[in-house]
Motif scaffolding. Structure first.
Motif, PDB file in Angstrom:
ATOM      1  N   PHE A  82      35.059  42.477  38.576  1.00  0.00           N
ATOM      2  CA  PHE A  82      34.617  41.333  37.623  1.00  0.00           C
ATOM      3  C   PHE A  82      35.548  40.054  37.942  1.00  0.00           C
ATOM      4  CE2 PHE A  82      35.407  39.682  33.151  1.00  0.00           C
ATOM      5  CZ  PHE A  82      34.381  38.700  33.068  1.00  0.00           C
ATOM      6  N   VAL A  83      34.978  38.827  38.605  1.00  0.00           N
ATOM      7  CA  VAL A  83      35.765  37.914  39.062  1.00  0.00           C
ATOM      8  C   VAL A  83      35.338  36.420  38.282  1.00  0.00           C
ATOM      9  CG1 VAL A  83      36.133  39.249  41.233  1.00  0.00           C
ATOM     10  CG2 VAL A  83      34.013  37.535  40.716  1.00  0.00           C
ATOM     11  N   PHE A  84      34.254  36.481  37.612  1.00  0.00           N
ATOM     12  CA  PHE A  84      34.244  34.964  36.985  1.00  0.00           C
ATOM     13  C   PHE A  84      33.198  35.092  35.906  1.00  0.00           C
ATOM     14  CE2 PHE A  84      32.766  30.853  36.656  1.00  0.00           C
ATOM     15  CZ  PHE A  84      33.860  30.080  37.122  1.00  0.00           C
ATOM     16  N   ARG A  85      33.252  34.297  34.817  1.00  0.00           N
ATOM     17  CA  ARG A  85      32.409  34.351  33.625  1.00  0.00           C
ATOM     18  C   ARG A  85      32.102  32.930  33.357  1.00  0.00           C
ATOM     19  NH1 ARG A  85      33.556  36.868  27.469  1.00  0.00           N
ATOM     20  NH2 ARG A  85      31.627  36.071  26.502  1.00  0.00           N
ATOM     21  N   ALA A  86      30.698  32.606  33.060  1.00  0.00           N
ATOM     22  CA  ALA A  86      30.268  31.292  32.864  1.00  0.00           C
ATOM     23  C   ALA A  86      29.192  31.299  31.833  1.00  0.00           C
ATOM     24  CB  ALA A  86      29.888  30.601  34.176  1.00  0.00           C
ATOM     25  N   ILE A  87      29.199  30.639  30.713  1.00  0.00           N
ATOM     26  CA  ILE A  87      27.956  30.240  29.911  1.00  0.00           C
ATOM     27  C   ILE A  87      27.340  28.870  30.162  1.00  0.00           C
ATOM     28  CG2 ILE A  87      27.429  30.027  27.453  1.00  0.00           C
ATOM     29  CD1 ILE A  87      29.770  31.782  26.847  1.00  0.00           C
ATOM     30  N   THR A  88      26.045  29.009  30.424  1.00  0.00           N
ATOM     31  CA  THR A  88      25.399  27.964  30.476  1.00  0.00           C
ATOM     32  C   THR A  88      25.359  26.918  29.646  1.00  0.00           C
ATOM     33  OG1 THR A  88      23.464  29.575  31.519  1.00  0.00           O
ATOM     34  CG2 THR A  88      22.866  27.166  31.033  1.00  0.00           C
ATOM     35  N   PRO A  89      25.774  25.534  29.793  1.00  0.00           N
ATOM     36  CA  PRO A  89      25.901  24.456  28.860  1.00  0.00           C
ATOM     37  C   PRO A  89      24.363  24.293  28.019  1.00  0.00           C
ATOM     38  CG  PRO A  89      26.430  23.739  30.985  1.00  0.00           C
ATOM     39  CD  PRO A  89      25.694  25.211  31.541  1.00  0.00           C
ATOM     40  N   ARG A 104      28.297  37.268  33.707  1.00  0.00           N
ATOM     41  CA  ARG A 104      29.331  37.796  34.331  1.00  0.00           C
ATOM     42  C   ARG A 104      29.351  37.940  35.956  1.00  0.00           C
ATOM     43  NH1 ARG A 104      28.040  38.386  28.938  1.00  0.00           N
ATOM     44  NH2 ARG A 104      29.982  38.987  27.797  1.00  0.00           N
ATOM     45  N   PHE A 105      29.956  37.568  36.632  1.00  0.00           N
ATOM     46  CA  PHE A 105      29.774  37.503  38.306  1.00  0.00           C
ATOM     47  C   PHE A 105      30.739  38.754  38.592  1.00  0.00           C
ATOM     48  CE2 PHE A 105      28.665  33.510  36.919  1.00  0.00           C
ATOM     49  CZ  PHE A 105      27.665  33.128  38.157  1.00  0.00           C
ATOM     50  N   PHE A 106      30.270  39.673  39.485  1.00  0.00           N
ATOM     51  CA  PHE A 106      30.756  40.729  40.042  1.00  0.00           C
ATOM     52  C   PHE A 106      30.831  40.548  41.619  1.00  0.00           C
ATOM     53  CE2 PHE A 106      29.130  42.477  36.115  1.00  0.00           C
ATOM     54  CZ  PHE A 106      30.121  43.261  35.746  1.00  0.00           C
ATOM     55  N   LEU A 107      32.067  40.818  42.185  1.00  0.00           N
ATOM     56  CA  LEU A 107      32.358  40.926  43.634  1.00  0.00           C
ATOM     57  C   LEU A 107      32.291  42.368  44.118  1.00  0.00           C
ATOM     58  CD1 LEU A 107      32.955  39.306  46.200  1.00  0.00           C
ATOM     59  CD2 LEU A 107      35.247  39.562  45.566  1.00  0.00           C
ATOM     60  N   VAL A 108      31.553  42.710  45.195  1.00  0.00           N
ATOM     61  CA  VAL A 108      31.341  44.070  45.738  1.00  0.00           C
ATOM     62  C   VAL A 108      31.372  43.888  47.226  1.00  0.00           C
ATOM     63  CG1 VAL A 108      28.943  44.065  45.951  1.00  0.00           C
ATOM     64  CG2 VAL A 108      30.288  46.316  45.756  1.00  0.00           C
ATOM     65  N   ASP A 109      32.268  44.843  47.734  1.00  0.00           N
ATOM     66  CA  ASP A 109      31.975  44.853  49.362  1.00  0.00           C
ATOM     67  C   ASP A 109      30.774  45.392  49.836  1.00  0.00           C
ATOM     68  OD1 ASP A 109      32.721  45.651  52.195  1.00  0.00           O
ATOM     69  OD2 ASP A 109      34.606  44.851  51.583  1.00  0.00           O
ATOM     70  N   GLY A 152      41.696  41.489  56.475  1.00  0.00           N
ATOM     71  CA  GLY A 152      42.060  42.674  56.330  1.00  0.00           C
ATOM     72  C   GLY A 152      42.235  43.695  55.165  1.00  0.00           C
ATOM     73  N   GLN A 153      42.470  42.777  53.860  1.00  0.00           N
ATOM     74  CA  GLN A 153      42.561  43.703  52.703  1.00  0.00           C
ATOM     75  C   GLN A 153      41.566  44.233  51.995  1.00  0.00           C
ATOM     76  OE1 GLN A 153      45.941  44.407  51.883  1.00  0.00           O
ATOM     77  NE2 GLN A 153      46.421  43.606  54.054  1.00  0.00           N
ATOM     78  N   PRO A 154      41.514  45.040  51.125  1.00  0.00           N
ATOM     79  CA  PRO A 154      40.281  45.479  50.295  1.00  0.00           C
ATOM     80  C   PRO A 154      40.406  44.500  49.174  1.00  0.00           C
ATOM     81  CG  PRO A 154      42.165  46.896  50.068  1.00  0.00           C
ATOM     82  CD  PRO A 154      42.679  46.138  51.047  1.00  0.00           C
ATOM     83  N   ILE A 155      39.030  44.329  48.503  1.00  0.00           N
ATOM     84  CA  ILE A 155      38.840  43.635  47.248  1.00  0.00           C
ATOM     85  C   ILE A 155      39.580  44.271  46.140  1.00  0.00           C
ATOM     86  CG2 ILE A 155      37.218  42.762  45.551  1.00  0.00           C
ATOM     87  CD1 ILE A 155      35.024  42.711  47.633  1.00  0.00           C
ATOM     88  N   SER A 156      40.553  43.478  45.505  1.00  0.00           N
ATOM     89  CA  SER A 156      41.086  43.998  44.147  1.00  0.00           C
ATOM     90  C   SER A 156      40.824  43.116  42.880  1.00  0.00           C
ATOM     91  CB  SER A 156      42.499  44.258  44.691  1.00  0.00           C
ATOM     92  OG  SER A 156      43.029  43.071  44.780  1.00  0.00           O
ATOM     93  N   PRO A 157      40.819  43.589  41.766  1.00  0.00           N
ATOM     94  CA  PRO A 157      40.801  42.726  40.619  1.00  0.00           C
ATOM     95  C   PRO A 157      41.915  41.612  40.702  1.00  0.00           C
ATOM     96  CG  PRO A 157      41.004  44.835  39.902  1.00  0.00           C
ATOM     97  CD  PRO A 157      41.181  44.926  41.401  1.00  0.00           C
ATOM     98  N   PRO A 158      41.239  40.323  40.301  1.00  0.00           N
ATOM     99  CA  PRO A 158      42.288  38.850  40.465  1.00  0.00           C
ATOM    100  C   PRO A 158      43.098  39.001  39.509  1.00  0.00           C
ATOM    101  CG  PRO A 158      39.977  38.411  39.330  1.00  0.00           C
ATOM    102  CD  PRO A 158      40.038  39.841  40.021  1.00  0.00           C
ATOM    103  N   ALA A 159      44.272  38.184  39.277  1.00  0.00           N
ATOM    104  CA  ALA A 159      45.253  38.275  38.398  1.00  0.00           C
ATOM    105  C   ALA A 159      44.784  37.786  36.885  1.00  0.00           C
ATOM    106  CB  ALA A 159      46.377  37.315  38.999  1.00  0.00           C
ATOM    107  N   SER A 160      43.537  36.853  37.039  1.00  0.00           N
ATOM    108  CA  SER A 160      42.903  36.657  35.680  1.00  0.00           C
ATOM    109  C   SER A 160      41.559  36.271  36.283  1.00  0.00           C
ATOM    110  CB  SER A 160      43.476  35.710  35.090  1.00  0.00           C
ATOM    111  OG  SER A 160      43.663  34.296  35.809  1.00  0.00           O
ATOM    112  N   VAL A 161      40.832  36.305  35.094  1.00  0.00           N
ATOM    113  CA  VAL A 161      39.420  35.799  35.408  1.00  0.00           C
ATOM    114  C   VAL A 161      38.892  34.763  34.986  1.00  0.00           C
ATOM    115  CG1 VAL A 161      36.772  36.618  34.739  1.00  0.00           C
ATOM    116  CG2 VAL A 161      38.426  38.407  35.522  1.00  0.00           C
ATOM    117  N   PRO A 162      38.339  33.574  35.595  1.00  0.00           N
ATOM    118  CA  PRO A 162      38.127  32.436  35.069  1.00  0.00           C
ATOM    119  C   PRO A 162      37.009  32.387  34.069  1.00  0.00           C
ATOM    120  CG  PRO A 162      38.451  32.218  37.523  1.00  0.00           C
ATOM    121  CD  PRO A 162      38.564  33.546  37.018  1.00  0.00           C
ATOM    122  N   PHE A 163      36.919  31.617  33.189  1.00  0.00           N
ATOM    123  CA  PHE A 163      35.727  31.781  32.119  1.00  0.00           C
ATOM    124  C   PHE A 163      35.384  30.318  31.662  1.00  0.00           C
ATOM    125  CE2 PHE A 163      35.033  33.202  27.373  1.00  0.00           C
ATOM    126  CZ  PHE A 163      33.294  32.874  27.590  1.00  0.00           C
TER     127      PHE A 163
END
Length: 237
Positions: free
Chosen positions: A137-144, A154-159, A211-222
């Motif tokens: 889970f890397v981002f959340r956005a509500i349509t104006p 909710r935006f998910f990132l996957v390899d 060269g690094q695997p995907i990992s959860p971000p320090a915080s998720v922008p909303f």
């Protein structure tokens, strides 16, 4: 996101929970690429825009079994300021929309404990049960307000390495998105994009480490547009 799922909601401007999947491909000798497709010119929501696969959570997504659950940090952040128990439903919606719109399978070879819902039958017929452990889970956005469709997305990132079938085979994709393609991350922002997709692409670029695997971000922008003024927050649960 199918017309049938939208028709199930009488007020199409009501805020709906949704999930979007950013599939990241990092083949040797190639720049990082993301999977995108173009919405139809006559689509009510974001016509002609290039977007990631995604759509609204369907009722059946709340009861879909996951062969591998979300990681704990992702589940906790998805639960922030949201209905109880929504995290697995969002993950299921993300996997289903990816399957419907691209034909890609994010799952494990195992039997379903019960009969698969109609939207999942094709997925199950291939011998797979959805797996959420590789979703981040890397981002959340509500349509104006004022848009013809509104989503709490909710935006998910996957390899792409987590995909169980051929990442270049779109033969099972529905017609929701056209021109499905792997776009170099450095070139994606030159496409006809929604504003929020541009923002998400910038966030993804900042997350990647060679060269690094995907990992959860320090915080998720909303990007929160529920109130009279937009707020850009951070989910740090």
């Amino acid at each position: 996101m199918t017309d049938a799922s939208l028709a199930a909601t009488p007020d199409k401007t009501a805020l709906r929970h949704a999930a979007t999947v950013i599939v990241l491909r990092r083949d040797a000798g190639e720049p990082p690429r993301v999977l995108m497709g173009q919405r139809a010119e006559r689509a009510a929501f974001m016509p002609s825009k290039f977007v990631f696969p995604g759509g609204a959570v369907d009722l059946g997504d709340w009861n879909v079994p996951l062969s591998a659950p979300l990681g704990a940090p992702n589940a906790a952040r998805l639960a922030h300021d949201a209905p109880d128990g929504i995290a697995p439903a969002l993950a299921a919606a993300a996997i289903r929309e990816l399957w419907e719109e691209t034909g890609m399978i994010l799952g494990a070879r195992t039997d379903w404990p019960d009969a698969a819902p109609p939207d999942w039958q094709g997925f199950a017929d291939l011998g797979f049960c959805p797996a959420a452990s590789d979703l981040h889970f890397v981002f959340r956005a509500i349509t104006p307000p004022g848009r013809p469709r509104r989503f709490d997305a909710r935006f998910f990132l996957v390899d792409a390495e987590a995909i169980s079938n051929d990442p270049d085979d779109f033969s099972r994709a529905c017609d929701e998105l056209s021109h499905l393609q792997w776009v170099p991350l450095s070139e994606a922002r030159a496409l006809n994009l929604p504003f929020i997709t541009e923002v998400v692409l910038a966030e993804i670029s900042a997350l990647l480490r060679p060269g690094q695997p995907i990992s959860p971000p320090a915080s998720v922008p909303f990007f929160d547009n529920r109130g009279p003024a937009s707020r850009f927050l951070a989910i740090e649960t």
